[in-house]
Every structure is written in C-alpha cells, then in structure tokens.
Design an enzyme around this catalytic site. Structure first.
Site, PDB file in Angstrom:
ATOM      1  N   HIS A  84       0.821  -1.213   0.000  1.00 44.00           N
ATOM      2  CA  HIS A  84       0.000   0.000   0.000  1.00 44.00           C
ATOM      3  C   HIS A  84       0.855   1.263   0.000  1.00 44.00           C
ATOM      4  CE1 HIS A  84      -3.007   2.924   1.025  1.00 44.00           C
ATOM      5  NE2 HIS A  84      -2.709   2.985   2.305  1.00 44.00           N
ATOM      6  N   HIS A 212       2.340   4.351   8.279  1.00 41.62           N
ATOM      7  CA  HIS A 212       2.360   3.713   6.964  1.00 41.62           C
ATOM      8  C   HIS A 212       3.805   3.488   6.512  1.00 41.62           C
ATOM      9  CE1 HIS A 212      -1.806   5.238   6.846  1.00 41.62           C
ATOM     10  NE2 HIS A 212      -2.017   4.371   5.881  1.00 41.62           N
TER      11      HIS A 212
END
Length: 268
Positions: A84, A212
């Site tokens: 991602h 992230h």
C-alpha cells in the site's frame, strides 16, 4: 510441559461452546454511510461502499436475491497490506499475506482519556514502554491495538474525520514510535479506531504518515476503524484479522474478531 495441539483445540472449542470464552466483533458496520478517508485535492479518493441490486425474487432471479458490491480497498474496518505504501511498493499484496500472521495475541493500549483532552494526541515510545512494564513485552506475532475512544464517532462522518480548515484532527502515533514499533518489536500488526493508522494530520510529520511508512515498510500490517476494544483486557486476548485475498490488492475491508475470557473485564 506443553499441551498437545489436538488437546488445545478441543479445550478452545469447549470453552467457546460452554461460554468460558467470548467472541468479540471489533468491526465497524459497512454501508454507504460508513465514514471514509477524504484526501484533499489534487489527490484522488476511493469510492464509498455501495450495494447494487442484481435480483430480488423477480424475473432476474425468482428464487434468490443478490447484489454487486462497489467499494475501495481501504473502506471501513480494513487492512493495509505492505504494498500500500511507497516504502514497500513491491511488498506483499493481500493475497500473499501469511495467514499465520493474521491471528495473534492482542495487546490493547488505552489512551482514551488523553485523546479526550487532545484529539491530536500522538502515541510515543514511552507510552508503549509503560504498557510493557505493566503487562509484559509485546509478543512475537502480536497486534498492538490502540484504544483511543474514537469508536464513538464511527457512525458520524463529520465527527469521525474531525476536519477544520482542511486539517483532520484525529489521534495517531509519532514518527519515533512508529519507527520503533516497526524496527524494534516483533509485532505483526498495529490497529486503531480511527479512519487510518496515522494521525489525521500525519502528513505534517517527518516522514509523512510514519505508521504507513515504517510499519508497512517493515512488512507489518495495519488495521483501522476498530470497535469494542474497551471490552477486551489489556493482554490475554486473541485477535483474528480476515481480509479478502485480493490478488494485487493493497488492502481490503476486513472482519476483525477477538477471543477473550468471559471472566475478564475489559477496560471500559
């Protein structure tokens, strides 16, 4: 002396059937009203979840009802896979995740009182160290689940995103703590009650969106929009994360369950 695997499974089934263990749903309901991330221009946004009726006991299907679903990967309670983020752009997709890493010890860290005072609260290394001092070290394959109290906004898009002048004010994790979790602990994943695993203003940190950047970059996973963490003990529960095995997928809506003792009160 360890318990034979067959005996352990039988004990688990017995405790579940007799009520010694309870199954807790940690998943937010998925509908067109489920609050979803909104990126500012010029960035593109995912489509919200919707159902398209195909048949409903009619000429198109006289004995059945069924729908097409339309949704982005990162909608509602969902898993972030390593690929991602740019820090692991060629990493595992959701179909490649080792299923053994999707089930593990649940470590529940409650910061809800501090978030109530500051919606921009950032989790720091010392907060996690303090939890470990009380409950023991983070375990290999475990999931650190952060209870912020944000679940109370889960059906209110405006409150859930809490945006003022284009900036979302929701809690998250500092860059230092995200790096430490990714590089210095053996956890498999990190879970939150908010729309994403980073703070609403996570782009302002260095690096931008550090949860992230560091966790997915280290081949660890994120899960978002969790519910009912306050019913779990700080340690001693088991979490099961079930994303769809989407080939090439960067994430997936997921059903997230926990198994906990019926005799142990949560943190509410």
């Amino acid at each position: 002396m360890s318990i034979p695997a067959e005996t352990a499974v039988e004990q688990l089934l017995t405790h579940l059937s007799e009520g010694g263990l309870r199954v807790v749903d940690l998943t937010n309901k998925l509908s067109a009203e489920t609050p979803t991330l909104r990126l500012p221009e010029p960035y593109a946004n995912l489509v919200d979840f919707s159902l398209e009726q195909v048949s409903a006991f009619d000429d198109a299907g006289p004995l059945w009802r069924h729908h097409n679903i339309h949704t982005g990967e990162h909608i509602g309670t969902h898993l972030d896979a390593p690929r991602h983020w740019i820090s692991n752009r060629d990493g595992a997709d959701t179909a490649q995740l080792p299923v053994g890493r999707l089930i593990g010890p649940a470590h529940v860290l409650d910061v809800s009182a501090r978030v109530a005072e500051d919606p921009d609260f950032l989790l720091e290394i010392e907060d996690i160290r303090a939890w470990e001092a009380e409950h023991g070290p983070l375990r290999a394959g475990g999931w650190l689940l952060v209870r912020s109290g944000w679940e109370r906004y889960a059906q209110d898009r405006d409150a859930f995103l809490n945006t003022t002048d284009g900036v979302s004010h929701t809690p998250g994790i500092s860059a230092a703590a995200a790096r430490w979790l990714a590089q210095e602990t053996p956890i498999a994943g990190y879970g939150v009650e908010t729309v994403g695993i980073d703070a609403g203003n996570g782009f302002a940190l260095d690096p931008p969106m550090p949860a992230h950047h560091f966790l997915l970059g280290a081949d660890k996973y994120g899960v978002t929009s969790l519910q009912n963490l306050g019913t779990l003990p700080a340690s001693g529960a088991l979490v099961v994360v079930c994303p769809l095995p989407i080939v090439g997928g960067t994430g997936s809506p997921a059903r997230v369950l926990a198994i906990a003792s019926s005799t142990v009160e949560g943190q509410s």
